[in-house]
Write a protein that holds these residues in place. Structure first.
Motif, PDB file in Angstrom:
ATOM      1  N   ILE A 271       0.837  -1.204   0.000  1.00  0.00           N
ATOM      2  CA  ILE A 271       0.000   0.000   0.000  1.00  0.00           C
ATOM      3  C   ILE A 271       0.872   1.254   0.000  1.00  0.00           C
ATOM      4  CG2 ILE A 271      -1.662   1.335   1.353  1.00  0.00           C
ATOM      5  CD1 ILE A 271      -2.840  -1.428   2.239  1.00  0.00           C
ATOM      6  N   ASP A 272       1.936   1.252   0.793  1.00  0.00           N
ATOM      7  CA  ASP A 272       2.834   2.405   0.817  1.00  0.00           C
ATOM      8  C   ASP A 272       3.449   2.648  -0.562  1.00  0.00           C
ATOM      9  OD1 ASP A 272       2.329   2.810   3.465  1.00  0.00           O
ATOM     10  OD2 ASP A 272       4.221   1.964   4.195  1.00  0.00           O
ATOM     11  N   LYS A 273       3.863   1.573  -1.194  1.00  0.00           N
ATOM     12  CA  LYS A 273       4.472   1.699  -2.528  1.00  0.00           C
ATOM     13  C   LYS A 273       3.455   2.217  -3.543  1.00  0.00           C
ATOM     14  CE  LYS A 273       7.188  -0.956  -5.885  1.00  0.00           C
ATOM     15  NZ  LYS A 273       7.771  -2.297  -6.200  1.00  0.00           N
ATOM     16  N   ALA A 274       2.225   1.689  -3.475  1.00  0.00           N
ATOM     17  CA  ALA A 274       1.184   2.132  -4.408  1.00  0.00           C
ATOM     18  C   ALA A 274       0.794   3.584  -4.185  1.00  0.00           C
ATOM     19  CB  ALA A 274      -0.042   1.228  -4.274  1.00  0.00           C
ATOM     20  N   SER A 275       0.913   4.058  -2.936  1.00  0.00           N
ATOM     21  CA  SER A 275       0.512   5.432  -2.606  1.00  0.00           C
ATOM     22  C   SER A 275       1.523   6.468  -3.092  1.00  0.00           C
ATOM     23  CB  SER A 275       0.344   5.582  -1.087  1.00  0.00           C
ATOM     24  OG  SER A 275      -0.648   4.698  -0.598  1.00  0.00           O
ATOM     25  N   ALA A 276       2.734   6.016  -3.393  1.00  0.00           N
ATOM     26  CA  ALA A 276       3.795   6.963  -3.766  1.00  0.00           C
ATOM     27  C   ALA A 276       3.415   7.816  -4.970  1.00  0.00           C
ATOM     28  CB  ALA A 276       5.088   6.197  -4.042  1.00  0.00           C
ATOM     29  N   LYS A 277       2.696   7.229  -5.914  1.00  0.00           N
ATOM     30  CA  LYS A 277       2.281   7.961  -7.119  1.00  0.00           C
ATOM     31  C   LYS A 277       1.456   9.195  -6.762  1.00  0.00           C
ATOM     32  CE  LYS A 277      -0.652   7.388 -11.225  1.00  0.00           C
ATOM     33  NZ  LYS A 277      -1.458   6.437 -12.025  1.00  0.00           N
ATOM     34  N   TYR A 278       0.638   9.101  -5.715  1.00  0.00           N
ATOM     35  CA  TYR A 278      -0.270  10.193  -5.337  1.00  0.00           C
ATOM     36  C   TYR A 278       0.290  11.048  -4.197  1.00  0.00           C
ATOM     37  CZ  TYR A 278      -3.417   7.321  -8.085  1.00  0.00           C
ATOM     38  OH  TYR A 278      -3.980   6.581  -9.112  1.00  0.00           O
ATOM     39  N   GLU A 279       1.411  10.607  -3.641  1.00  0.00           N
ATOM     40  CA  GLU A 279       2.031  11.265  -2.488  1.00  0.00           C
ATOM     41  C   GLU A 279       1.109  11.269  -1.273  1.00  0.00           C
ATOM     42  OE1 GLU A 279       3.325  15.097  -3.912  1.00  0.00           O
ATOM     43  OE2 GLU A 279       5.161  14.249  -4.764  1.00  0.00           O
ATOM     44  N   GLU A 280       0.147  10.365  -1.269  1.00  0.00           N
ATOM     45  CA  GLU A 280      -0.765  10.190  -0.135  1.00  0.00           C
ATOM     46  C   GLU A 280      -1.548   8.911  -0.346  1.00  0.00           C
ATOM     47  OE1 GLU A 280      -3.393  13.540  -0.218  1.00  0.00           O
ATOM     48  OE2 GLU A 280      -4.608  12.743  -1.855  1.00  0.00           O
ATOM     49  N   LEU A 281      -2.168   8.413   0.728  1.00  0.00           N
ATOM     50  CA  LEU A 281      -3.125   7.311   0.608  1.00  0.00           C
ATOM     51  C   LEU A 281      -4.469   7.932   0.266  1.00  0.00           C
ATOM     52  CD1 LEU A 281      -3.938   4.318   0.943  1.00  0.00           C
ATOM     53  CD2 LEU A 281      -4.338   4.803   3.365  1.00  0.00           C
ATOM     54  N   PRO A 282      -4.995   7.670  -0.927  1.00  0.00           N
ATOM     55  CA  PRO A 282      -6.190   8.400  -1.367  1.00  0.00           C
ATOM     56  C   PRO A 282      -7.499   7.820  -0.852  1.00  0.00           C
ATOM     57  CG  PRO A 282      -5.404   6.996  -3.136  1.00  0.00           C
ATOM     58  CD  PRO A 282      -4.439   6.821  -2.009  1.00  0.00           C
ATOM     59  N   THR A 283      -7.641   7.764   0.457  1.00  0.00           N
ATOM     60  CA  THR A 283      -8.922   7.358   1.051  1.00  0.00           C
ATOM     61  C   THR A 283      -8.936   7.784   2.509  1.00  0.00           C
ATOM     62  OG1 THR A 283     -10.507   5.529   1.270  1.00  0.00           O
ATOM     63  CG2 THR A 283      -8.220   5.040   1.843  1.00  0.00           C
ATOM     64  N   GLY A 284     -10.126   7.882   3.096  1.00  0.00           N
ATOM     65  CA  GLY A 284     -10.241   8.252   4.497  1.00  0.00           C
ATOM     66  C   GLY A 284     -11.646   8.712   4.840  1.00  0.00           C
ATOM     67  N   PHE A 285     -11.899   8.891   6.134  1.00  0.00           N
ATOM     68  CA  PHE A 285     -13.208   9.311   6.632  1.00  0.00           C
ATOM     69  C   PHE A 285     -13.043  10.453   7.636  1.00  0.00           C
ATOM     70  CE2 PHE A 285     -13.432   4.815   5.567  1.00  0.00           C
ATOM     71  CZ  PHE A 285     -14.504   4.783   4.685  1.00  0.00           C
ATOM     72  N   THR A 286     -13.942  11.408   7.584  1.00  0.00           N
ATOM     73  CA  THR A 286     -13.841  12.590   8.447  1.00  0.00           C
ATOM     74  C   THR A 286     -13.664  12.219   9.909  1.00  0.00           C
ATOM     75  OG1 THR A 286     -15.237  13.847   6.927  1.00  0.00           O
ATOM     76  CG2 THR A 286     -15.029  14.699   9.172  1.00  0.00           C
ATOM     77  N   THR A 287     -14.434  11.251  10.373  1.00  0.00           N
ATOM     78  CA  THR A 287     -14.395  10.910  11.799  1.00  0.00           C
ATOM     79  C   THR A 287     -13.637   9.618  12.075  1.00  0.00           C
ATOM     80  OG1 THR A 287     -16.633  10.016  11.499  1.00  0.00           O
ATOM     81  CG2 THR A 287     -16.437  12.197  12.476  1.00  0.00           C
ATOM     82  N   GLY A 288     -12.887   9.092  11.081  1.00  0.00           N
ATOM     83  CA  GLY A 288     -12.014   7.964  11.351  1.00  0.00           C
ATOM     84  C   GLY A 288     -10.915   8.385  12.311  1.00  0.00           C
ATOM     85  N   ALA A 289     -10.527   7.494  13.245  1.00  0.00           N
ATOM     86  CA  ALA A 289      -9.511   7.806  14.268  1.00  0.00           C
ATOM     87  C   ALA A 289      -9.942   8.979  15.145  1.00  0.00           C
ATOM     88  CB  ALA A 289      -8.156   8.083  13.632  1.00  0.00           C
ATOM     89  N   HIS A 290     -11.244   9.068  15.416  1.00  0.00           N
ATOM     90  CA  HIS A 290     -11.783  10.134  16.266  1.00  0.00           C
ATOM     91  C   HIS A 290     -11.106  10.081  17.637  1.00  0.00           C
ATOM     92  CE1 HIS A 290     -14.654  12.515  18.567  1.00  0.00           C
ATOM     93  NE2 HIS A 290     -15.190  12.922  17.426  1.00  0.00           N
ATOM     94  N   PRO A 291     -10.649  11.211  18.176  1.00  0.00           N
ATOM     95  CA  PRO A 291      -9.901  11.187  19.438  1.00  0.00           C
ATOM     96  C   PRO A 291     -10.690  10.622  20.612  1.00  0.00           C
ATOM     97  CG  PRO A 291     -10.451  13.447  18.787  1.00  0.00           C
ATOM     98  CD  PRO A 291     -10.743  12.579  17.619  1.00  0.00           C
TER      99      PRO A 291
END
Length: 452
Positions: A303-323
């Protein structure tokens, strides 16, 4: 007193409409330990931990106080753009150490459905970036449950999904449900059944082409399918096939994870060696919505290698990892590791003993389970395993009658499912099964009377 005319703008998910129309909803007012109380003061033993998740009780003081402190300190934030709360970092370090395989990274969503959905997206992301855009097919099993987004509902192998929504999508294939009692050939042993399913898997892979298959999704125990533990040798038979063809195994531990099966993970109970684990429900003991994807080092590296093209992991959720959610999860793991998991191991033999004893009831075809989870399959004929006629709604009748008797249990197809909180006592287990046997007797008499 009926609530038939109870006014409400609320749309009920997964609720039996005829029952709602006749009796209205149970309005839950408060909880105490393994019990909930409705707005009329009636007490119910919660035999399903809410939806498998409220395992530490409905009034756990440590979790409530943790939530209050966390809300006072940092009530909300996201994990985008390289920012993250300390609680998410602490939780991730803890989860990878607890994982059932070697792991080094955790990604957060808001539910098991979202987490499974994200796994599919990650698998397809890898296929695209690794030059194999055709690798999109997903393998699941009939009667599985993996969520209710479009793609996870497609992975879910329940008949109602197809008839209700025109699913699954074309990328999903469903294999035979690993339910020996219902699916085995006459005189076929559990190990022979497992070998047959492994052969089915390999034939499916070869007929489809292994380069087209992105992953195999499996619950250690099929929870919403009716608490179906795998037959003997099942995962030992299918895992070499997956490894042979380089297909990742995704363990959906949404229900089994963090102690439900009597081991900390269902994967450990059944000898699974997953590449990815999906967790939810128990991770916060139901006190906050959370889903977690736990990745092996190999998957992380890809996943890290695949993300290099975009310089980020292109996914996520606003409240993912909520404190606040992460702080609650840390407290829940403290409680589980500090005594609740030990209670599961101590109480499971009595729970399973009393569950199996229900098999002598004339309505019960199979009593099955593991740890603090189990199911009773209702049959009209024990010898032929013939189910009751659909119009009788037998499992729904049992659930409704149990509610009147002070027990919450869940109807799933022809089965009644139980998954009490981790903190349950032997006395409460006896209370649970005492109410359930009384309920089955009452329903059986009613059905016999109407048939006479």
């Amino acid at each position: 007193m009926s609530r038939r005319n109870y006014p409400s703008a609320f749309m009920h998910p997964f609720s039996h409409i005829p029952t709602l129309e006749e009796e209205g909803p149970v309005i839950v007012d408060r909880g105490e330990g393994v019990y909930i109380y409705d707005d009329r003061g009636r007490k119910y033993l919660e035999g399903n931990s809410g939806l498998w998740n409220v395992v530490l009780g409905f009034d756990n003081k440590k979790l409530i106080e943790t939530a209050q402190r966390a809300y006072a300190k940092l009530p909300a934030y996201h994990a985008f753009f390289g920012r993250v709360g300390q609680a998410a970092l602490d939780l991730s370090e803890r989860v990878v150490k607890l994982a059932p395989m070697e792991a080094n990274r955790v990604f957060y969503a808001n539910s098991g459905s979202e987490a499974n959905d994200t796994v599919v997206k990650l698998l397809w992301f890898l296929a695209e970036q690794e030059g194999k855009p055709h690798r999109r097919l997903l393998l699941s099993r009939k009667n599985a449950y993996h969520g209710m987004t479009v793609i996870t509902a497609s992975l879910t192998g329940k008949d109602y999904v197809k008839s209700a929504s025109g699913l699954p999508v074309k990328e999903v294939r469903h294999l035979t449900c690993p339910h020996h009692w219902r699916e085995a050939l006459p005189k076929e042993s559990e190990t022979d059944f497992s070998q047959r399913l492994a052969l089915e898997l390999e034939q499916t892979i070869r007929n489809t082409g292994p380069d087209y298959i992105a992953g195999f999704f499996a619950e250690p125990v099929m929870g919403a399918g009716g608490v179906i533990p795998p037959p003997e040798g099942y995962f030992q038979a299918i895992q070499p096939v997956l490894k042979k063809y380089g297909i990742p195994l995704i363990a959906d531990e949404v229900i089994c994870g963090f102690g439900r099966t009597g081991e900390f993970w269902g994967s450990q109970t059944y000898g699974m060696k997953p590449d990815i684990v999906v967790a939810s429900k128990v991770i916060t003991a139901g006190f906050f919505p959370m889903g977690a994807i736990i990745l092996s080092p190999e998957m992380t590296e890809r996943i890290d290698k695949a993300s290099a093209k975009y310089e980020e992991l292109p996914t996520g959720f606003t409240t993912g990892a909520h404190p606040v959610g992460c702080a609650i999860a840390m407290a829940a793991l403290d409680e589980i590791e500090g005594g609740a998991f030990a209670n599961v191991k101590a109480r499971s033999p009595e729970f399973q003993k009393q569950l199996r004893a229900m098999a002598d009831h004339p309505m019960v075809g199979e009593a099955r389970g593991v740890g603090l989870m189990g199911a009773l399959e209702m049959v009209a004929d024990k010898k032929t395993k013939a189910p009751f006629a659909g119009n009788l709604d037998v499992s729904e009748r049992v659930s409704r009658q149990a509610l009147k008797n002070g027990l919450i249990c869940r109807p799933l197809g022809a089965s009644i499912v139980l998954a009490p909180p981790f903190i349950i006592t032997d006395a409460q287990i006896s209370e649970l099964f005492g109410i359930l046997r009384k309920t089955l007797d009452e329903v059986y008499r009613d059905i016999a009377k109407k048939a006479a």
